[in-house]
Every structure is written in C-alpha cells, then in structure tokens.
Scaffold this motif. Structure first.
Motif, PDB file in Angstrom:
ATOM      1  N   ASN A  44      14.570 -34.416  -3.830  1.00  0.00           N
ATOM      2  CA  ASN A  44      13.254 -33.918  -4.237  1.00  0.00           C
ATOM      3  C   ASN A  44      13.343 -32.650  -5.095  1.00  0.00           C
TER       4      ASN A  44
ATOM      5  N   LYS B  40      13.716 -36.665 -15.726  1.00  0.00           N
ATOM      6  CA  LYS B  40      13.015 -37.637 -14.867  1.00  0.00           C
ATOM      7  C   LYS B  40      13.206 -39.066 -15.386  1.00  0.00           C
TER       8      LYS B  40
ATOM      9  N   ASP C 155      16.889 -26.067   0.903  1.00  0.00           N
ATOM     10  CA  ASP C 155      16.372 -25.536  -0.363  1.00  0.00           C
ATOM     11  C   ASP C 155      17.323 -24.441  -0.816  1.00  0.00           C
TER      12      ASP C 155
ATOM     13  N   TYR D 272      11.960 -31.734 -18.585  1.00  0.00           N
ATOM     14  CA  TYR D 272      11.419 -32.467 -17.443  1.00  0.00           C
ATOM     15  C   TYR D 272      11.366 -33.968 -17.739  1.00  0.00           C
TER      16      TYR D 272
HETATM   17  N1  LIG Z   1       3.810 -31.507  -8.552  1.00  0.00           N
HETATM   18  C1  LIG Z   1       3.626 -32.611  -9.264  1.00  0.00           C
HETATM   19  O1  LIG Z   1       2.546 -32.859  -9.796  1.00  0.00           O
HETATM   20  C2  LIG Z   1       4.757 -33.593  -9.418  1.00  0.00           C
HETATM   21  C3  LIG Z   1       4.503 -34.792 -10.099  1.00  0.00           C
HETATM   22  C4  LIG Z   1       5.533 -35.711 -10.240  1.00  0.00           C
HETATM   23  C5  LIG Z   1       6.760 -35.448  -9.688  1.00  0.00           C
HETATM   24  N2  LIG Z   1       6.981 -34.264  -9.041  1.00  0.00           N
HETATM   25  C6  LIG Z   1       8.322 -34.052  -8.490  1.00  0.00           C
HETATM   26  O2  LIG Z   1       8.223 -33.751  -7.117  1.00  0.00           O
HETATM   27  C7  LIG Z   1       9.328 -32.943  -6.719  1.00  0.00           C
HETATM   28  C8  LIG Z   1       8.831 -31.722  -5.971  1.00  0.00           C
HETATM   29  O3  LIG Z   1       7.974 -31.019  -6.843  1.00  0.00           O
HETATM   30  P1  LIG Z   1       6.983 -29.866  -6.365  1.00  0.00           P
HETATM   31  O4  LIG Z   1       5.739 -30.057  -7.134  1.00  0.00           O
HETATM   32  O5  LIG Z   1       6.936 -29.785  -4.888  1.00  0.00           O
HETATM   33  O6  LIG Z   1       7.741 -28.625  -6.985  1.00  0.00           O
HETATM   34  P2  LIG Z   1       8.067 -27.207  -6.335  1.00  0.00           P
HETATM   35  O7  LIG Z   1       8.475 -26.341  -7.479  1.00  0.00           O
HETATM   36  O8  LIG Z   1       6.944 -26.776  -5.450  1.00  0.00           O
HETATM   37  O9  LIG Z   1       9.332 -27.544  -5.437  1.00  0.00           O
HETATM   38  C9  LIG Z   1      10.598 -27.749  -5.997  1.00  0.00           C
HETATM   39  C10 LIG Z   1      11.601 -27.193  -5.017  1.00  0.00           C
HETATM   40  O10 LIG Z   1      12.915 -27.382  -5.558  1.00  0.00           O
HETATM   41  C11 LIG Z   1      13.662 -26.253  -5.217  1.00  0.00           C
HETATM   42  N3  LIG Z   1      14.821 -26.047  -6.077  1.00  0.00           N
HETATM   43  C12 LIG Z   1      14.860 -25.584  -7.358  1.00  0.00           C
HETATM   44  N4  LIG Z   1      16.119 -25.422  -7.752  1.00  0.00           N
HETATM   45  C13 LIG Z   1      16.913 -25.810  -6.724  1.00  0.00           C
HETATM   46  C14 LIG Z   1      18.311 -25.857  -6.511  1.00  0.00           C
HETATM   47  N5  LIG Z   1      19.166 -25.427  -7.447  1.00  0.00           N
HETATM   48  N6  LIG Z   1      18.773 -26.313  -5.314  1.00  0.00           N
HETATM   49  C15 LIG Z   1      17.918 -26.694  -4.348  1.00  0.00           C
HETATM   50  N7  LIG Z   1      16.572 -26.650  -4.469  1.00  0.00           N
HETATM   51  C16 LIG Z   1      16.082 -26.207  -5.652  1.00  0.00           C
HETATM   52  C17 LIG Z   1      12.689 -25.074  -5.359  1.00  0.00           C
HETATM   53  O11 LIG Z   1      13.152 -23.926  -4.660  1.00  0.00           O
HETATM   54  C18 LIG Z   1      11.421 -25.683  -4.780  1.00  0.00           C
HETATM   55  O12 LIG Z   1      11.274 -25.401  -3.398  1.00  0.00           O
HETATM   56  C19 LIG Z   1      10.095 -32.621  -7.999  1.00  0.00           C
HETATM   57  O13 LIG Z   1      11.176 -33.520  -8.115  1.00  0.00           O
HETATM   58  C20 LIG Z   1       9.071 -32.875  -9.072  1.00  0.00           C
HETATM   59  O14 LIG Z   1       9.660 -33.207 -10.292  1.00  0.00           O
HETATM   60  C21 LIG Z   1       6.011 -33.348  -8.892  1.00  0.00           C
END
Ligand SMILES: NC(=O)c1ccc[n+]([C@@H]2O[C@H](COP(=O)([O-])OP(=O)(O)OC[C@H]3O[C@@H](n4cnc5c(N)ncnc54)[C@H](O)[C@@H]3O)[C@@H](O)[C@H]2O)c1
Length: 283
Positions: free
Chosen positions: A105, A198, A49, A194
């Motif tokens: 992710n 995506k 991360d 977003y």
């Molecule tokens: N939460 C939802 O409802 C949902 C729905 C559909 C898709 N997603 C996708 O799931 C994935 C994870 O989402 P989440 O809900 O756990 O979000 P989150 O914000 O909890 O986690 C995202 C992580 O990405 C990291 N990050 C951000 N910038 C970064 C960088 N420059 N380098 C490395 N890491 C970096 C952040 O530090 C964080 O830990 C994402 O791709 C998101 O688009 C989430």
C-alpha cells in the motif's frame, strides 16, 4: 487440484481469523482504514510504515483495544531500505512464524487535499526527474523489495496472497481538468511519476499472478480512486461533475474490497484488478 479455499469454510469466506496480514504504508489514510478492517475480520495485523515507531506501536495498540482477539504489532519498515525490510520480516517471523497476506500500500502520491504539502505544479516537459526517481524508489522498487521478502516466506509455506494497491491512473490517464484552478498561473497537474509507477503495478500484478499461480500464491490489484480527504470545495465540485457517481469515495468504502481480496472470498481471483472508482474509468 486441491479443494478451493472458500469451499472449506462455507459462510465464512470473509473471515480472516488466524491469517497474518502485513500492510505497508499503514499510517496513511487508506492504510489505517484497511488495517482496522483486517483486524475487525479477525486477522493478525502487522502495521508497518516509514519512521515513527511510537506511532506504529500506538496504532497496533489501538487495533488490539478495538478488536477482541486481535494480535496486532507495529513495525518500522522503509520499503527503500533492504535492511529495514529484512529486519521487519525477521520480527514478523519471530512473532507469527508466517505471512499469509501482503498488502503493498505504501506510495508517494502527490496530493491535492492540503494534507501532504504542495503539489509539484510543473507539466511533464519541465517535470523534475528527481521526483520521478524518488517515486520509482518507493512505489516500484520498494514494492518489489517487500514482495520478494514476502515470497521468501510464502513459497516455503505453499500459500500466500499479495494485494497491490494500484490506482485508476494505472488504467486511464488523469483528466487534468480535475486539477484546474481559477487562476491560469496556478495551473496544476497530476504528475507523471504517479501515473508511470501505478501503470507498472497493474501489469506486475499479472506477472506475479501467473508466475506463482501453481505454487499457492495469488496476486491481485485493488484500484481505488478519489478518496475523500481535506479537499477544497472547488476540487470537490470538479470531481463531482466529472465522476459518473457524482461524489468522492469515503475511505470506509474500501474496507469491503480490501477484505474481499485478502480473504478466501476471492480464492479464484488472481491477476485481476478490482476497480473501486465510482465509474471513473467506465467512460
Ligand atoms: N488517496 C487516493 O485517492 C488514492 C487513490 C488511488 C490509489 N491510492 C493509493 O492508495 C495507497 C495509499 O494512499 P493514501 O491515500 O493512504 O496515501 P498516504 O500518503 O496517506 O499514505 C501513504 C503511506 O505510505 C507511506 N510511505 C511513504 N514512503 C514510504 C516508504 N519509503 N516506506 C514505507 N512507507 C512509506 C507514508 O508514510 C504513508 O503513511 C497508495 O498506494 C496510493 O497510491 C490512493
């Protein structure tokens, strides 16, 4: 053609023993759950991360403590930095000598759950393009940078598996009614950055899948939707009324789909999207 991977280990299709799984954005809500699921199925997990090396080492230590035989390490990896990505892959090579599964992710995702600051309220016509550029740098260019680094390892290995984390908003437009508030002046919108990034991930998955299919590399996209977090009651009610299944997704419900895509259980899948959305995109 060679024997399908799953046919070589009948009954153990979901076993990840000995596979090295590198996960970006592993400290987030979904990433930390996925890392635990991979370790529970025997994988060697590389949790990465941006920033905070101590937090990543804690996470890796926790995985080792929770799962016998787990070899987990935590590494800083900022997907926007070529130096950071290169350094992380050198460290993985030294520790494990290979990468079997890359899980892309990490992403910037404007949240409505109170956990990640305020949502940008502007509609598209006044949406600051700096925010678009910031998301492209992480969600797209960053994802490509890490994918290139992984392919440099996977192609010489003759095998590899890339799991991109997409979104239902790469399949359909957000229904902005989900984000409505009681007060017209507080109207909020799921932003365009977003949706745009995506959407691109959905087709980049097909691009990589077809480009490398004959070289032992698979690439699929996991498509989650509406993961339950610290959302307010109004949001939950909105969500329940708009969702076919009538509720948000518990983050644990992504464990099986992640393990399926990372393992030989999905050995005949490439270029696909595994949609885990409670039917959101079905009507
Ligand atoms: N939460 C939802 O409802 C949902 C729905 C559909 C898709 N997603 C996708 O799931 C994935 C994870 O989402 P989440 O809900 O756990 O979000 P989150 O914000 O909890 O986690 C995202 C992580 O990405 C990291 N990050 C951000 N910038 C970064 C960088 N420059 N380098 C490395 N890491 C970096 C952040 O530090 C964080 O830990 C994402 O791709 C998101 O688009 C989430």
């Amino acid at each position: 053609m060679s024997t399908p991977a799953h046919a070589m280990r009948p009954g153990r299709e979901f076993d990840l023993s000995g596979k090295v799984v590198l996960l970006t954005g592993a400290c987030g809500q979904i990433g930390s759950e996925a890392a635990d699921a991979f370790a529970a199925h025997g994988a060697f997990v590389v949790v990465t991360d941006v920033g905070d090396a101590a937090r990543l080492e804690d996470q890796a230590r926790d995985l080792r403590a929770r799962h016998a035989d787990a070899r987990a390490i935590g590494l800083e990896l900022d997907v926007t930095s070529a130096e950071s990505v290169a350094a992380a892959f050198v460290a993985v090579a030294e520790e494990f000598g290979r990468v079997d599964v890359l899980v892309n992710n990490a992403a910037i995702d404007a949240k409505f759950d109170g956990s990640v600051g305020a949502i940008e309220p502007a509609r598209f016509e006044s949406y600051p393009l700096e925010l678009w550029e910031r998301s492209v740098a992480v969600n797209l260019t960053g994802l490509m940078r890490v994918t290139q680094a992984a392919l440099q390892v996977m192609l010489p290995q003759g095998s590899g598996n890339i799991v991109n984390v997409g979104s239902s908003y790469g399949v359909v437009s957000p229904n902005q009614a989900l984000y409505a508030t009681d007060l017209a002046q507080e109207r909020r919108y799921k932003p365009v950055d977003y949706v745009g990034t995506k959407s691109a991930i959905a087709n980049l998955t097909r691009y990589w899948a077809t480009l490398y299919a004959r070289e032992g590399i698979r690439c699929n996209c996991l498509v989650p939707h509406g993961i339950d977090n610290a959302h307010d009651e109004r949001f939950r009610q909105n969500f329940a009324s708009l969702s076919p299944i009538g509720r948000m997704c518990a983050v644990e419900e992504l464990r099986g789909p992640f393990v399926f895509l990372a393992s030989d259980a999905s050995s005949y899948m490439t270029g696909s999207a595994l949609v885990v959305d409670g039917g959101w995109t079905a009507w």
